[in-house]
Scaffold this motif. Structure first.
Motif, PDB file in Angstrom:
ATOM      1  N   LEU A  15     -46.335   8.361  31.636  1.00  0.00           N
ATOM      2  CA  LEU A  15     -46.439   8.680  33.049  1.00  0.00           C
ATOM      3  C   LEU A  15     -47.855   8.994  33.485  1.00  0.00           C
ATOM      4  N   TRP A  29     -46.120  14.900  32.199  1.00  0.00           N
ATOM      5  CA  TRP A  29     -45.993  14.365  33.548  1.00  0.00           C
ATOM      6  C   TRP A  29     -44.548  14.426  34.024  1.00  0.00           C
ATOM      7  N   ASP A  30     -44.350  14.450  35.338  1.00  0.00           N
ATOM      8  CA  ASP A  30     -43.033  14.526  35.951  1.00  0.00           C
ATOM      9  C   ASP A  30     -42.442  13.133  36.102  1.00  0.00           C
ATOM     10  N   SER A  50     -39.555  12.311  37.352  1.00  0.00           N
ATOM     11  CA  SER A  50     -38.607  12.147  38.451  1.00  0.00           C
ATOM     12  C   SER A  50     -39.165  11.299  39.588  1.00  0.00           C
ATOM     13  N   THR A  51     -40.483  11.110  39.618  1.00  0.00           N
ATOM     14  CA  THR A  51     -41.095  10.329  40.697  1.00  0.00           C
ATOM     15  C   THR A  51     -41.111   8.833  40.402  1.00  0.00           C
ATOM     16  N   LEU A  52     -40.725   8.418  39.188  1.00  0.00           N
ATOM     17  CA  LEU A  52     -40.797   7.004  38.806  1.00  0.00           C
ATOM     18  C   LEU A  52     -39.572   6.231  39.284  1.00  0.00           C
ATOM     19  N   ARG A  53     -39.790   4.959  39.580  1.00  0.00           N
ATOM     20  CA  ARG A  53     -38.729   4.032  39.940  1.00  0.00           C
ATOM     21  C   ARG A  53     -38.841   2.799  39.046  1.00  0.00           C
ATOM     22  N   ASP A  58     -42.076   0.400  38.306  1.00  0.00           N
ATOM     23  CA  ASP A  58     -43.381   1.056  38.484  1.00  0.00           C
ATOM     24  C   ASP A  58     -44.294   0.748  37.305  1.00  0.00           C
ATOM     25  N   TYR A 112     -42.231   0.850  33.722  1.00  0.00           N
ATOM     26  CA  TYR A 112     -41.036   1.685  33.640  1.00  0.00           C
ATOM     27  C   TYR A 112     -39.808   0.837  33.954  1.00  0.00           C
TER      28      TYR A 112
END
Length: 294
Positions: A38, A189-190, A192-195, A198, A217
């Motif tokens: 991430l 890294w977080d 939850s922001t990935l789609r 990406d 991802y």
């Protein structure tokens, strides 16, 4: 010890982004890249980041398998662990990866690799070293990082078969990392922001080059590990030199979908076939393994 770096005596020009390494060298990098999940390319050379994923004493063990036709055969092991180093210059993390083949595979290709990285407590690289005996070759890669203002200077050294030396230097206003440091940073890294779809790009140094790297991802999946448990995982593909358009996926890896972000399984595409790495034991993890599926 770090060897001296002679000024103005580089034995060949250092390209900005080098060519892909040989297939077996790529195989040895795969265990490290498992947690490169991430991390965006930084805008300033000094890029501190808080560690919220691991603690000193974490120890992860893997079994390595190669595929010949329809047969999967265990060929070796890997160990990834972190220590806290205290010295007069301050406290640092020392992160190590040790991999090796065993048994019958040693008759065809013997591999013994020890890779270590020294980082600050805010996960900035200081020193990287890889000592690798692979087949008939033995080489040592080193990278020494120094910082001034908003710039980073990376001094590179590679010695192959104890007789051929290569020196290089790379200077940038962008963040540059080694393989172990970027893994440690990425775990904090977080996700939850990935789609799905990406892409994450970054710069990485070894003893020879500074190269562009890319992660894609793919989403989430539940898989079984060698410790007898199933885990919810984040799934990523690794492409070297931005090769995703050429359909050259080098590694697909599976990372726990919890605060630990532990690499559970890696699927590797090699020139001679396929390989997999399965986690079978983890100790000293910072958080409970909430990604386990009951």
């Amino acid at each position: 010890p770090i060897p001296p770096f002679p000024r103005n005596t580089m034995k060949k020009a250092l390209p900005l982004f080098g060519k892909s390494p040989a297939a077996f060298r790529q195989k040895c990098r795969t265990f490290l890249l498992a947690a490169l999940l991430l991390l965006p390319l930084g805008a300033a050379a000094q890029c501190p980041q808080e560690n919220v994923a691991f603690k000193p004493g974490e120890d992860i063990r893997y079994d390595l398998y190669f595929n010949w036709k329809f047969i999967w055969k265990k060929v070796g092991t890997a160990r990834f662990f972190t220590q806290l180093v205290r010295s007069s210059s301050g406290d640092h993390y020392r992160i190590r990866l040790v991999t090796g083949t065993a048994g019958f595979v040693d008759r065809f290709f013997r591999m013994r690799d020890t890779i270590s990285s020294l980082t600050t407590l805010d996960l900035q690289p200081v020193y990287y070293r890889k000592a690798a005996a692979e087949g008939k070759n033995y080489y040592i890669d080193q990278a020494h990082f120094s910082y001034s203002g908003n710039r980073v200077s990376v001094k590179l050294h590679q010695r192959k078969n104890l007789q051929h030396d290569y020196y290089g230097e790379y200077d940038s206003t962008l963040c540059v990392f080694d393989m172990l440091t970027i893994m440690a940073r990425a775990r904090s890294w977080d996700a939850s922001t990935l789609r799905p779809g990406d892409k994450i790009r970054f710069l990485m140094a070894d003893g020879e080059n500074v190269e562009k790297e890319l992660l894609l991802y793919r989403g989430k999946e539940t898989i079984e590990s060698k410790d007898g448990h199933h885990y919810r995982c984040l799934v990523f593909s690794f492409y070297e030199d931005n090769d995703e358009d050429r359909d050259r996926e080098l590694i697909r890896f599976f990372i726990t979908d919890d605060r630990n972000h532990l690499p559970i399984r890696l699927d590797m595409n090699l020139n001679f076939g396929s390989a997999k790495a399965f986690m079978h034991t983890v100790r000293g993890n910072r958080y409970p393994l909430t990604a386990r599926v009951k």
